[in-house]
Design a protein around this motif. Structure first.
Motif, PDB file in Angstrom:
ATOM      1  N   ASN A  54     -35.131 -36.666  36.293  1.00 45.89           N
ATOM      2  CA  ASN A  54     -34.521 -35.489  36.224  1.00 45.89           C
ATOM      3  C   ASN A  54     -34.643 -34.443  37.249  1.00 45.89           C
ATOM      4  O   ASN A  54     -34.071 -33.301  37.349  1.00 45.89           O
ATOM      5  CB  ASN A  54     -34.348 -34.745  34.726  1.00 45.89           C
ATOM      6  CG  ASN A  54     -35.636 -33.979  34.652  1.00 45.89           C
ATOM      7  OD1 ASN A  54     -36.544 -34.473  35.063  1.00 45.89           O
ATOM      8  ND2 ASN A  54     -35.830 -32.908  33.842  1.00 45.89           N
ATOM      9  N   GLU A  84     -33.337 -32.521  40.478  1.00 44.29           N
ATOM     10  CA  GLU A  84     -32.168 -32.498  40.809  1.00 44.29           C
ATOM     11  C   GLU A  84     -31.856 -32.004  42.274  1.00 44.29           C
ATOM     12  O   GLU A  84     -32.814 -31.962  42.845  1.00 44.29           O
ATOM     13  CB  GLU A  84     -31.521 -31.239  39.975  1.00 44.29           C
ATOM     14  CG  GLU A  84     -31.531 -31.381  38.527  1.00 44.29           C
ATOM     15  CD  GLU A  84     -30.782 -30.444  37.658  1.00 44.29           C
ATOM     16  OE1 GLU A  84     -29.859 -29.628  38.452  1.00 44.29           O
ATOM     17  OE2 GLU A  84     -31.346 -30.041  36.542  1.00 44.29           O
ATOM     18  N   ARG A 138     -25.562 -34.141  44.546  1.00 42.01           N
ATOM     19  CA  ARG A 138     -24.751 -33.219  43.516  1.00 42.01           C
ATOM     20  C   ARG A 138     -23.358 -33.722  43.450  1.00 42.01           C
ATOM     21  O   ARG A 138     -22.672 -34.021  44.155  1.00 42.01           O
ATOM     22  CB  ARG A 138     -24.546 -31.808  44.160  1.00 42.01           C
ATOM     23  CG  ARG A 138     -24.699 -30.942  42.876  1.00 42.01           C
ATOM     24  CD  ARG A 138     -25.635 -30.537  42.228  1.00 42.01           C
ATOM     25  NE  ARG A 138     -25.843 -29.566  41.229  1.00 42.01           N
ATOM     26  CZ  ARG A 138     -26.593 -29.437  40.213  1.00 42.01           C
ATOM     27  NH1 ARG A 138     -27.779 -30.255  40.270  1.00 42.01           N
ATOM     28  NH2 ARG A 138     -26.379 -28.684  39.212  1.00 42.01           N
ATOM     29  N   PRO A 167     -20.031 -33.648  40.088  1.00 41.54           N
ATOM     30  CA  PRO A 167     -19.326 -33.126  38.982  1.00 41.54           C
ATOM     31  C   PRO A 167     -20.271 -33.616  37.632  1.00 41.54           C
ATOM     32  O   PRO A 167     -20.477 -34.862  37.701  1.00 41.54           O
ATOM     33  CB  PRO A 167     -17.921 -33.218  39.035  1.00 41.54           C
ATOM     34  CG  PRO A 167     -17.566 -34.003  40.346  1.00 41.54           C
ATOM     35  CD  PRO A 167     -18.985 -34.679  40.924  1.00 41.54           C
ATOM     36  N   PRO A 168     -20.331 -32.835  36.744  1.00 43.85           N
ATOM     37  CA  PRO A 168     -20.704 -33.278  35.326  1.00 43.85           C
ATOM     38  C   PRO A 168     -20.177 -34.297  34.872  1.00 43.85           C
ATOM     39  O   PRO A 168     -18.764 -34.539  34.971  1.00 43.85           O
ATOM     40  CB  PRO A 168     -20.747 -32.001  34.581  1.00 43.85           C
ATOM     41  CG  PRO A 168     -20.685 -30.768  35.487  1.00 43.85           C
ATOM     42  CD  PRO A 168     -19.893 -31.587  36.715  1.00 43.85           C
ATOM     43  N   ASP A 169     -20.747 -35.350  33.860  1.00 49.51           N
ATOM     44  CA  ASP A 169     -20.087 -36.547  33.341  1.00 49.51           C
ATOM     45  C   ASP A 169     -19.123 -35.571  32.299  1.00 49.51           C
ATOM     46  O   ASP A 169     -19.332 -34.673  31.734  1.00 49.51           O
ATOM     47  CB  ASP A 169     -21.021 -37.304  32.906  1.00 49.51           C
ATOM     48  CG  ASP A 169     -21.881 -37.911  33.937  1.00 49.51           C
ATOM     49  OD1 ASP A 169     -21.519 -38.128  34.936  1.00 49.51           O
ATOM     50  OD2 ASP A 169     -23.109 -38.280  33.441  1.00 49.51           O
ATOM     51  N   GLY A 203     -20.943 -34.296  29.475  1.00 51.20           N
ATOM     52  CA  GLY A 203     -21.724 -32.993  29.914  1.00 51.20           C
ATOM     53  C   GLY A 203     -23.057 -33.544  30.747  1.00 51.20           C
ATOM     54  O   GLY A 203     -23.716 -32.485  30.983  1.00 51.20           O
ATOM     55  N   GLY A 204     -23.271 -34.737  30.453  1.00 52.41           N
ATOM     56  CA  GLY A 204     -24.500 -35.281  31.361  1.00 52.41           C
ATOM     57  C   GLY A 204     -24.586 -35.257  32.603  1.00 52.41           C
ATOM     58  O   GLY A 204     -23.359 -34.858  33.312  1.00 52.41           O
ATOM     59  N   ARG A 205     -25.410 -35.708  33.656  1.00 52.77           N
ATOM     60  CA  ARG A 205     -25.481 -35.661  34.838  1.00 52.77           C
ATOM     61  C   ARG A 205     -25.769 -37.144  35.409  1.00 52.77           C
ATOM     62  O   ARG A 205     -26.661 -37.537  34.740  1.00 52.77           O
ATOM     63  CB  ARG A 205     -26.425 -34.593  35.404  1.00 52.77           C
ATOM     64  CG  ARG A 205     -26.153 -33.134  34.912  1.00 52.77           C
ATOM     65  CD  ARG A 205     -26.646 -32.303  36.128  1.00 52.77           C
ATOM     66  NE  ARG A 205     -25.799 -32.511  37.298  1.00 52.77           N
ATOM     67  CZ  ARG A 205     -24.535 -31.748  37.410  1.00 52.77           C
ATOM     68  NH1 ARG A 205     -24.355 -30.779  36.588  1.00 52.77           N
ATOM     69  NH2 ARG A 205     -23.964 -31.940  38.440  1.00 52.77           N
ATOM     70  N   SER A 206     -25.058 -37.555  36.709  1.00 54.16           N
ATOM     71  CA  SER A 206     -25.274 -38.900  37.039  1.00 54.16           C
ATOM     72  C   SER A 206     -25.739 -38.580  38.716  1.00 54.16           C
ATOM     73  O   SER A 206     -25.618 -39.423  39.408  1.00 54.16           O
ATOM     74  CB  SER A 206     -24.160 -39.563  37.042  1.00 54.16           C
ATOM     75  OG  SER A 206     -23.862 -40.043  35.608  1.00 54.16           O
ATOM     76  N   ASP A 207     -26.415 -37.299  38.736  1.00 57.86           N
ATOM     77  CA  ASP A 207     -26.776 -36.989  40.328  1.00 57.86           C
ATOM     78  C   ASP A 207     -28.466 -36.801  40.288  1.00 57.86           C
ATOM     79  O   ASP A 207     -28.798 -35.866  41.046  1.00 57.86           O
ATOM     80  CB  ASP A 207     -26.071 -35.882  40.665  1.00 57.86           C
ATOM     81  CG  ASP A 207     -25.763 -34.701  39.946  1.00 57.86           C
ATOM     82  OD1 ASP A 207     -26.752 -34.931  38.767  1.00 57.86           O
ATOM     83  OD2 ASP A 207     -25.356 -33.709  40.198  1.00 57.86           O
ATOM     84  N   SER A 222     -30.596 -41.677  39.129  1.00 60.62           N
ATOM     85  CA  SER A 222     -29.503 -42.375  39.500  1.00 60.62           C
ATOM     86  C   SER A 222     -29.047 -42.736  40.906  1.00 60.62           C
ATOM     87  O   SER A 222     -28.215 -43.287  41.260  1.00 60.62           O
ATOM     88  CB  SER A 222     -28.321 -41.351  39.079  1.00 60.62           C
ATOM     89  OG  SER A 222     -28.437 -41.246  37.762  1.00 60.62           O
TER      90      SER A 222
END
Length: 478
Positions: free
Chosen positions: A209, A211, A230, A232-234, A237-241, A245
């Motif tokens: 995780n 960032e 960076r 935008p959020p999925d 609400g999760g993150r793919s950055d 990933s």
């Protein structure tokens, strides 16, 4: 004309046959076949001396044997057939027909068993090496056409395969590829930095995780994400950055690389190398559930589970606390579960599983379960290590087995995963590598010595040394 000197009893026939199994030609000499016997013994002695000379004069014996597996297979098969024929012919020249009928039956039966017995070691060697060669060919490729010049040069230059480097850096990845999932997310990322002379190794663990990942300046990803990775959020609400990933994102966006496909591995290698301040030479991606099959292949691993680990969609699974031998599936759930836990605790558990596998996969276990281990490994690993480098990497791996292995985990409070201090990460990594290269043990402080105020303050500012033994704390004493 030969003067036959046949043994007068079944025991004598069997005794000469047993001696022939150890020294071919002995029975022929006893039976009066002097030329044949001397020729066989001479070939046997010359062969032994040649093997001894090869073993004593070859600098990289294990690596050379790996490189010449086809020769070993053919030689073992030929020697096995030859030894079988020698035993059979030795029995014939000893003329067991002169024995009573009962003696003929006994000697004939035991001679047949002996002929089969002398073939078995050669058959085992042939089968093991054949399996090893098949596994190697399936996992490792010839030098890739797009390999960096340094990698290709190392394969072609056996006198200096490391091109003057003191360390080799291999990225060890645990992927969660699945039939129900598109792409690969690397949820376990460890860089093994190995001293090529001593085998001393530092294992750097990076959190999934992490960032705002930075890319090496001038690369396509750095141009696309000048302020860090960076997105935008999925929708959920999760993150793919996050760091885990990077591979998946690079593979899914070939347009960033001028249309080049499958850039994920190279991008992740370069990114982690830039993050730690090292050059990553190769990567090895392990399918996490294939890893479970490897653990089953060696018969499980003994782990001290410090507290109950819950897993499963409905929390229906449980790895109970205590010291026990875990099968592959339970070992993987112990390493991967985040239920009632977090990424950092999971990273520690993964380190303990790696340490247990490293220390418990002894040569006797590997040999006894060789076929199962080879099959599990074939389904387990994806790598860009060229086949030609195995000659040098296998002996290096054997050094690591008995060398100093330390671990650095870049987790809070050492770093913040949301706002990483990139310079601190590189500084800590550089110090761990320097310490790993030291050959002299640290001087132990005396029990009565008390630190000076200046040293105490410096220690507080520096923080505790993050480098630990790979199995430190894996006995439940966290």
């Amino acid at each position: 004309m030969r003067q036959a000197k046949e043994p007068s009893s079944a025991g004598a026939v069997l005794g000469w046959l047993a001696l022939t199994a150890l020294a071919p030609g002995a029975a022929h000499l006893r039976a009066g076949w002097r030329r044949t016997g001397l020729a066989l013994i001479s070939c046997y002695v010359v062969g032994l001396l040649a093997l001894l000379a090869f073993a004593l004069t070859t600098d990289n014996l294990v690596g050379t044997l790996i490189e010449r597996m086809t020769t070993i297979i053919v030689s073992a098969a030929v020697l096995g057939v030859t030894w079988f024929a020698v035993i059979v012919h030795s029995f014939i020249v000893l003329r067991p027909g002169r024995l009573p009928q009962g003696g003929q039956i006994v000697t004939g039966t035991l001679a047949g068993l002996l002929a089969v017995a002398v073939v078995l070691p050669f058959g085992v060697v042939t089968q093991y090496v054949w399996t090893l060669q098949s596994t190697v060919n399936d996992i490792f490729q010839e030098t890739p056409s797009d390999a960096p010049p340094s990698d290709a040069a190392a394969v072609e230059r056996p006198e200096d395969p490391w091109a003057g480097r003191q360390r080799v850096n291999i990225l060890l990845l645990g992927g969660d590829a699945d039939d129900n999932r598109i792409g690969v997310r690397t949820d376990s990322m460890n860089l093994a930095s190995v001293d090529v002379k001593t085998g001393n190794t530092v294992l750097f663990s990076l959190p999934r995780n992490l960032e705002n990942v930075r890319f090496r300046p001038g690369t396509p990803m750095a141009q696309h994400f000048p302020n860090g990775f960076r997105l935008p959020p999925d929708p959920g609400g999760g993150r793919s950055d996050l760091l885990n990933s990077v591979w998946e994102y690079a593979d899914a966006h070939p347009e960033i690389f001028g249309g080049k496909q499958h850039q994920g591995p190279r991008v992740l290698m370069d990114t982690i190398g830039y993050t730690l301040g090292v050059k990553v030479d190769w990567y090895a991606l392990v399918n996490m559930w294939g890893f479970a099959r490897l653990i089953d292949a060696i018969g499980g691993i003994t782990i001290t589970v410090e507290k109950d680990v819950v897993f499963g969609k409905y929390n229906e699974g449980l790895v109970k606390a205590g010291t026990r031998k875990l099968k592959g599936a339970d070992a993987m759930w112990y390493a991967r579960s985040r239920t009632f836990s977090d990424d950092y605790t999971r990273m520690r558990r993964q380190r303990c599983v790696l340490g247990a596998l490293l220390t418990q996969a002894d040569p006797a276990t590997v040999l006894a379960r060789f076929n199962r281990i080879a099959l599990a490994t074939k389904e387990l690993i994806r790598t860009d290590i060229p086949r030609g480098m195995l000659k040098n990497l296998v002996p290096l791996a054997l050094k690591v087995k008995n060398a100093k292995v330390t671990s650095v985990q870049f987790v809070p409070p050492l770093i913040s995963t949301g706002y990483p201090d990139w310079e601190k990460i590189r500084t800590v990594a550089a110090k761990a590598i320097r310490d790993s290269g030291e050959t002299k043990p640290p001087v132990a402080a005396t029990a009565s010595a008390s630190p000076s105020p200046k040293k105490t303050a410096a220690a507080k500012r520096a923080g505790q040394n993050p480098a630990k033994g790979i199995t430190d704390g894996c006995d439940g004493s966290f």
